[in-house]
Design an enzyme around this catalytic site. Structure first.
Site, PDB file in Angstrom:
ATOM      1  N   CYS A  87       0.988  -0.934  -0.183  1.00 45.57           N
ATOM      2  CA  CYS A  87      -0.099  -0.219  -0.438  1.00 45.57           C
ATOM      3  C   CYS A  87       1.239   1.071   0.014  1.00 45.57           C
ATOM      4  CB  CYS A  87      -0.443  -0.193   1.797  1.00 45.57           C
ATOM      5  SG  CYS A  87      -2.018   0.307   0.928  1.00 45.57           S
ATOM      6  N   ARG A 124     -12.851   5.919  -0.174  1.00 45.03           N
ATOM      7  CA  ARG A 124     -11.975   5.035  -0.875  1.00 45.03           C
ATOM      8  C   ARG A 124     -12.124   3.895  -1.321  1.00 45.03           C
ATOM      9  NH1 ARG A 124      -7.672   7.662   2.527  1.00 45.03           N
ATOM     10  NH2 ARG A 124      -7.020   5.331   3.167  1.00 45.03           N
ATOM     11  N   HIS A 184      -4.017  -5.598   2.314  1.00 45.40           N
ATOM     12  CA  HIS A 184      -3.248  -6.008   4.175  1.00 45.40           C
ATOM     13  C   HIS A 184      -3.952  -7.122   4.293  1.00 45.40           C
ATOM     14  CE1 HIS A 184      -2.438  -1.251   4.022  1.00 45.40           C
ATOM     15  NE2 HIS A 184      -3.276  -1.062   3.595  1.00 45.40           N
TER      16      HIS A 184
HETATM   17  N1  GLN Z   1      -2.092   6.828   2.373  1.00 47.16           N
HETATM   18  C1  GLN Z   1      -2.489   6.245   0.922  1.00 47.16           C
HETATM   19  C2  GLN Z   1      -3.024   5.786   0.686  1.00 47.16           C
HETATM   20  O1  GLN Z   1      -4.848   6.352   1.798  1.00 47.16           O
HETATM   21  C3  GLN Z   1      -1.721   4.842   1.712  1.00 47.16           C
HETATM   22  C4  GLN Z   1      -2.501   3.557   2.675  1.00 47.16           C
HETATM   23  C5  GLN Z   1      -2.487   2.660   3.141  1.00 47.16           C
HETATM   24  O2  GLN Z   1      -1.481   2.808   3.288  1.00 47.16           O
HETATM   25  N2  GLN Z   1      -3.269   1.866   3.827  1.00 47.16           N
HETATM   26  O3  GLN Z   1      -3.887   5.344  -0.561  1.00 47.16           O
END
Ligand code: GLN
Length: 234
Positions: A87, A124, A184
């Protein structure tokens, strides 16, 4: 690297899995941590570099330090060191990550992709995810605002969830010595095939290794099958 800051959803557990699967097979595995501002070792002497996921804030905090490590990481990668990136770590090896406020965090530019988050923080990609890779159909959990574009060789095809962008067809980035993903989980506890690919790759750097001994992954595979059945509604 930065395991104390880039550790979303227990991502640093990925290193525990690699260590565990090596130990079970009697393979020597030494894990060293590097934290912000620390003394940078010669990264080329390592078989694998791991960088986990983090929120925008952590990515901003490590940005200058990561740039300081740019040449060392690049040299290691070009020398065949494996890069395993989750990520936020994935995003920062590309050209840049532009967050929801328009702040641009420069990446190391090792790869051509770039990542932009939509201005609305509500948009998101938050979902369980299933990805068809050359190793197996793997599962994970994604939570990212960033939309990653310009990926030339993805890790796999999205069967459920979003992937590199909202509702995209592909997920992650892959080269022989790179696995970068939004999964993740920790990713490797759910998907032992990915761990074994990396271990096999690392052993192969010293010549031609014996094939890896089988481990009992019955429970891991059963757990994953529950998710596959649920998400793909078989
Ligand atoms: N901050 C980044 C995003 O929101 C990465 C998030 C993450 O590592 N889960 O895209």
């Amino acid at each position: 690297m930065y395991g104390d800051m880039l550790d979303l959803y227990g991502d640093s557990g990925n290193m525990e899995i690699l260590r565990y699967r090596c130990q079970k097979r009697g393979i020597k595995c030494q894990v060293d941590g590097y934290s912000l501002g620390g003394e940078l070792p010669d990264l080329s002497t390592y078989d694998l570099i791991y960088i986990g996921g983090g929120a925008d804030l952590e990515q901003q905090h490590i940005s200058a330090d990561l740039l300081r490590c740019k040449e060392a990481i690049k040299k290691a990668y070009e020398n065949g060191t494996f890069l395993f990136l989750i990520c936020g770590g994935y995003q920062l090896m590309g050209k840049y990550y532009r967050d929801a406020d328009g702040n641009e965090i420069p990446g190391l530019g090792l790869f051509d992709y770039y990542t932009v988050a939509p201005s609305s923080r509500r948009k998101r990609c938050i979902s369980n995810i299933v990805v068809r890779t050359k190793f197996a159909d793997v599962v994970g959990f994604e939570n990212h605002g960033g939309q990653t574009q310009g990926v030339k060789s993805p890790l796999g095809e999205v069967l459920y969830g979003n992937g590199n962008c909202s509702k995209s067809q592909f997920e992650g980035y892959f080269e022989e010595n790179v696995i970068a993903t939004y999964m993740h989980g920790p990713c490797l506890s759910k998907n032992p095939e990915l761990a074994d690919y990396m271990i096999g790759y690392c052993l192969g750097r010293d010549g031609s290794p014996e094939p890896l001994g089988e481990l009992d992954d019955a429970l891991e595979k059963k757990c994953r099958q529950v998710m596959l059945d649920r998400l793909l509604k078989k």
